[in-house]
Design a protein around this motif. Structure first.
Motif, mmCIF file in Angstrom:
data_model
loop_
_atom_site.group_PDB
_atom_site.id
_atom_site.type_symbol
_atom_site.label_atom_id
_atom_site.label_comp_id
_atom_site.label_asym_id
_atom_site.label_seq_id
_atom_site.Cartn_x
_atom_site.Cartn_y
_atom_site.Cartn_z
ATOM 1 N N TYR A 58 -20.908 -4.735 -8.730
ATOM 2 C CA TYR A 58 -19.655 -5.489 -8.845
ATOM 3 C C TYR A 58 -18.833 -5.254 -10.113
ATOM 4 C CZ TYR A 58 -21.362 -8.387 -4.977
ATOM 5 O OH TYR A 58 -21.816 -8.837 -3.764
ATOM 6 N N GLU A 59 -19.444 -4.753 -11.183
ATOM 7 C CA GLU A 59 -18.761 -4.721 -12.472
ATOM 8 C C GLU A 59 -17.403 -4.012 -12.418
ATOM 9 O OE1 GLU A 59 -19.692 -5.955 -15.942
ATOM 10 O OE2 GLU A 59 -20.362 -4.032 -16.721
ATOM 11 N N SER A 60 -17.313 -2.884 -11.759
ATOM 12 C CA SER A 60 -16.061 -2.126 -11.731
ATOM 13 C C SER A 60 -15.005 -2.780 -10.835
ATOM 14 C CB SER A 60 -16.313 -0.688 -11.264
ATOM 15 O OG SER A 60 -16.801 -0.692 -9.934
ATOM 16 N N ASP A 61 -15.427 -3.691 -9.945
ATOM 17 C CA ASP A 61 -14.503 -4.350 -9.024
ATOM 18 C C ASP A 61 -15.061 -5.734 -8.667
ATOM 19 O OD1 ASP A 61 -12.460 -4.879 -7.209
ATOM 20 O OD2 ASP A 61 -13.365 -3.676 -5.612
ATOM 21 N N PRO A 62 -14.910 -6.719 -9.583
ATOM 22 C CA PRO A 62 -15.471 -8.058 -9.322
ATOM 23 C C PRO A 62 -14.874 -8.690 -8.062
ATOM 24 C CG PRO A 62 -14.729 -7.853 -11.605
ATOM 25 C CD PRO A 62 -14.237 -6.639 -10.871
ATOM 26 N N LEU A 63 -15.619 -9.617 -7.509
ATOM 27 C CA LEU A 63 -15.113 -10.352 -6.350
ATOM 28 C C LEU A 63 -13.812 -11.049 -6.716
ATOM 29 C CD1 LEU A 63 -18.404 -12.012 -5.047
ATOM 30 C CD2 LEU A 63 -17.066 -10.236 -3.893
ATOM 31 N N GLU A 64 -12.900 -11.143 -5.740
ATOM 32 C CA GLU A 64 -11.620 -11.813 -5.940
ATOM 33 C C GLU A 64 -11.560 -13.030 -5.035
ATOM 34 O OE1 GLU A 64 -8.717 -8.806 -5.105
ATOM 35 O OE2 GLU A 64 -9.413 -7.520 -6.743
ATOM 36 N N GLU A 65 -10.626 -13.944 -5.344
ATOM 37 C CA GLU A 65 -10.488 -15.179 -4.568
ATOM 38 C C GLU A 65 -10.400 -14.877 -3.071
ATOM 39 O OE1 GLU A 65 -10.762 -18.322 -5.552
ATOM 40 O OE2 GLU A 65 -10.899 -17.786 -7.662
ATOM 41 N N GLN A 101 -24.957 -6.808 0.597
ATOM 42 C CA GLN A 101 -26.190 -6.144 1.023
ATOM 43 C C GLN A 101 -26.695 -5.185 -0.057
ATOM 44 O OE1 GLN A 101 -28.226 -6.601 3.742
ATOM 45 N NE2 GLN A 101 -26.929 -8.400 3.975
ATOM 46 N N GLU A 102 -25.759 -4.481 -0.705
ATOM 47 C CA GLU A 102 -26.152 -3.579 -1.798
ATOM 48 C C GLU A 102 -26.804 -4.365 -2.937
ATOM 49 O OE1 GLU A 102 -22.740 -0.099 -1.242
ATOM 50 O OE2 GLU A 102 -22.561 -1.526 -2.894
ATOM 51 N N PHE A 103 -26.228 -5.522 -3.250
ATOM 52 C CA PHE A 103 -26.770 -6.354 -4.329
ATOM 53 C C PHE A 103 -28.182 -6.822 -3.974
ATOM 54 C CE2 PHE A 103 -27.381 -10.221 -6.794
ATOM 55 C CZ PHE A 103 -26.914 -9.845 -8.048
ATOM 56 N N LYS A 104 -28.355 -7.269 -2.749
ATOM 57 C CA LYS A 104 -29.672 -7.732 -2.296
ATOM 58 C C LYS A 104 -30.689 -6.578 -2.320
ATOM 59 C CE LYS A 104 -31.793 -10.199 1.551
ATOM 60 N NZ LYS A 104 -31.594 -10.851 2.834
ATOM 61 N N TYR A 105 -30.273 -5.406 -1.874
ATOM 62 C CA TYR A 105 -31.131 -4.219 -1.878
ATOM 63 C C TYR A 105 -31.487 -3.835 -3.314
ATOM 64 C CZ TYR A 105 -32.572 0.604 -0.748
ATOM 65 O OH TYR A 105 -33.250 1.795 -0.622
ATOM 66 N N CYS A 106 -30.518 -3.921 -4.209
ATOM 67 C CA CYS A 106 -30.749 -3.630 -5.617
ATOM 68 C C CYS A 106 -31.801 -4.577 -6.184
ATOM 69 C CB CYS A 106 -29.432 -3.766 -6.394
ATOM 70 S SG CYS A 106 -29.591 -3.500 -8.177
ATOM 71 N N MET A 107 -31.674 -5.861 -5.891
ATOM 72 C CA MET A 107 -32.648 -6.835 -6.398
ATOM 73 C C MET A 107 -34.038 -6.555 -5.831
ATOM 74 S SD MET A 107 -30.812 -10.389 -7.200
ATOM 75 C CE MET A 107 -32.404 -11.012 -7.508
ATOM 76 N N HIS A 108 -34.099 -6.161 -4.569
ATOM 77 C CA HIS A 108 -35.372 -5.813 -3.928
ATOM 78 C C HIS A 108 -36.023 -4.640 -4.668
ATOM 79 C CE1 HIS A 108 -38.216 -5.006 -0.644
ATOM 80 N NE2 HIS A 108 -37.872 -3.736 -0.772
ATOM 81 N N LYS A 109 -35.250 -3.574 -4.865
ATOM 82 C CA LYS A 109 -35.785 -2.386 -5.542
ATOM 83 C C LYS A 109 -36.156 -2.694 -6.992
ATOM 84 C CE LYS A 109 -34.376 1.715 -4.636
ATOM 85 N NZ LYS A 109 -34.687 2.839 -3.810
ATOM 86 N N GLY A 123 -29.035 5.534 -5.604
ATOM 87 C CA GLY A 123 -28.720 5.484 -4.180
ATOM 88 C C GLY A 123 -28.417 4.096 -3.655
ATOM 89 N N VAL A 124 -28.524 3.054 -4.500
ATOM 90 C CA VAL A 124 -28.226 1.692 -4.035
ATOM 91 C C VAL A 124 -26.741 1.567 -3.741
ATOM 92 C CG1 VAL A 124 -28.111 -0.735 -4.732
ATOM 93 C CG2 VAL A 124 -30.188 0.572 -5.152
ATOM 94 N N LYS A 125 -25.921 1.986 -4.696
ATOM 95 C CA LYS A 125 -24.460 1.919 -4.527
ATOM 96 C C LYS A 125 -24.038 2.868 -3.416
ATOM 97 C CE LYS A 125 -20.380 0.641 -6.313
ATOM 98 N NZ LYS A 125 -19.824 -0.521 -5.704
ATOM 99 N N GLY A 126 -23.407 2.322 -2.386
ATOM 100 C CA GLY A 126 -22.962 3.145 -1.269
ATOM 101 C C GLY A 126 -23.964 3.271 -0.150
ATOM 102 N N SER A 127 -25.108 2.626 -0.276
ATOM 103 C CA SER A 127 -26.160 2.771 0.744
ATOM 104 C C SER A 127 -25.856 1.983 2.010
ATOM 105 C CB SER A 127 -27.520 2.348 0.181
ATOM 106 O OG SER A 127 -27.489 0.996 -0.245
ATOM 107 N N PHE A 128 -24.897 1.056 1.965
ATOM 108 C CA PHE A 128 -24.584 0.254 3.151
ATOM 109 C C PHE A 128 -23.149 0.471 3.628
ATOM 110 C CE2 PHE A 128 -28.229 -1.874 1.350
ATOM 111 C CZ PHE A 128 -28.970 -2.209 2.478
#
Length: 126
Positions: free
Chosen positions: A86-93, A102-110, A119-124
């Motif tokens: 998310y850092e380069s493009d934070p969530l917006e309103e 899903q990428e964030f959840k996968y990242c936390m899993h790994k 390979g996490v970024k772009g995996s979904f």
């Protein structure tokens, strides 16, 4: 004399214990004993993050809006995964980004397993 000998031998035991402890806690041993973070653990940790944000531990900017609070909660949950996803493009309103979620959840899993995050970024991407 006996007391001096026993105290010096016990002081020698402490460095040996420390070396053994360090060997047991080495990354290779830890990686083999890790298990994936569960959804329940993630939810509990995120709820604690929300509580910390509400109490002001994360500063006023994290309480300025719902989306600011969500971005701060994600960073609190895992700064490593937040920076990756998310850092380069934070969530917006009003934004619901299921792919990045899903990428964030996968990242936390790994991350919880001690695995590479390559390979996490772009995996979904659909």
């Amino acid at each position: 004399m006996v007391n001096q000998h026993s105290s010096s031998s016990s002081s020698l035991g402490i460095p040996v214990l420390l070396v053994l402890l360090l060997l047991l806690l080495s990354p290779t041993v830890l990686a083999k004993s890790r298990r994936p973070i569960s959804d329940i653990e993630t939810r509990q940790k995120k709820n604690q993050c929300y509580a910390d944000i509400e109490s002001g531990l994360w500063g006023w900017q994290c309480k300025s809006s719902l989306i600011a609070k969500e971005n701060c909660a994600l960073r609190c949950l895992s700064s490593t995964c937040y920076e990756l996803v998310y850092e380069s493009d934070p969530l917006e309103e009003g934004e619901k980004d299921l792919v990045r979620g899903q990428e964030f959840k996968y990242c936390m899993h790994k991350l919880s397993l001690g695995e590479s995050l390559e390979g996490v970024k772009g995996s979904f991407n659909y």
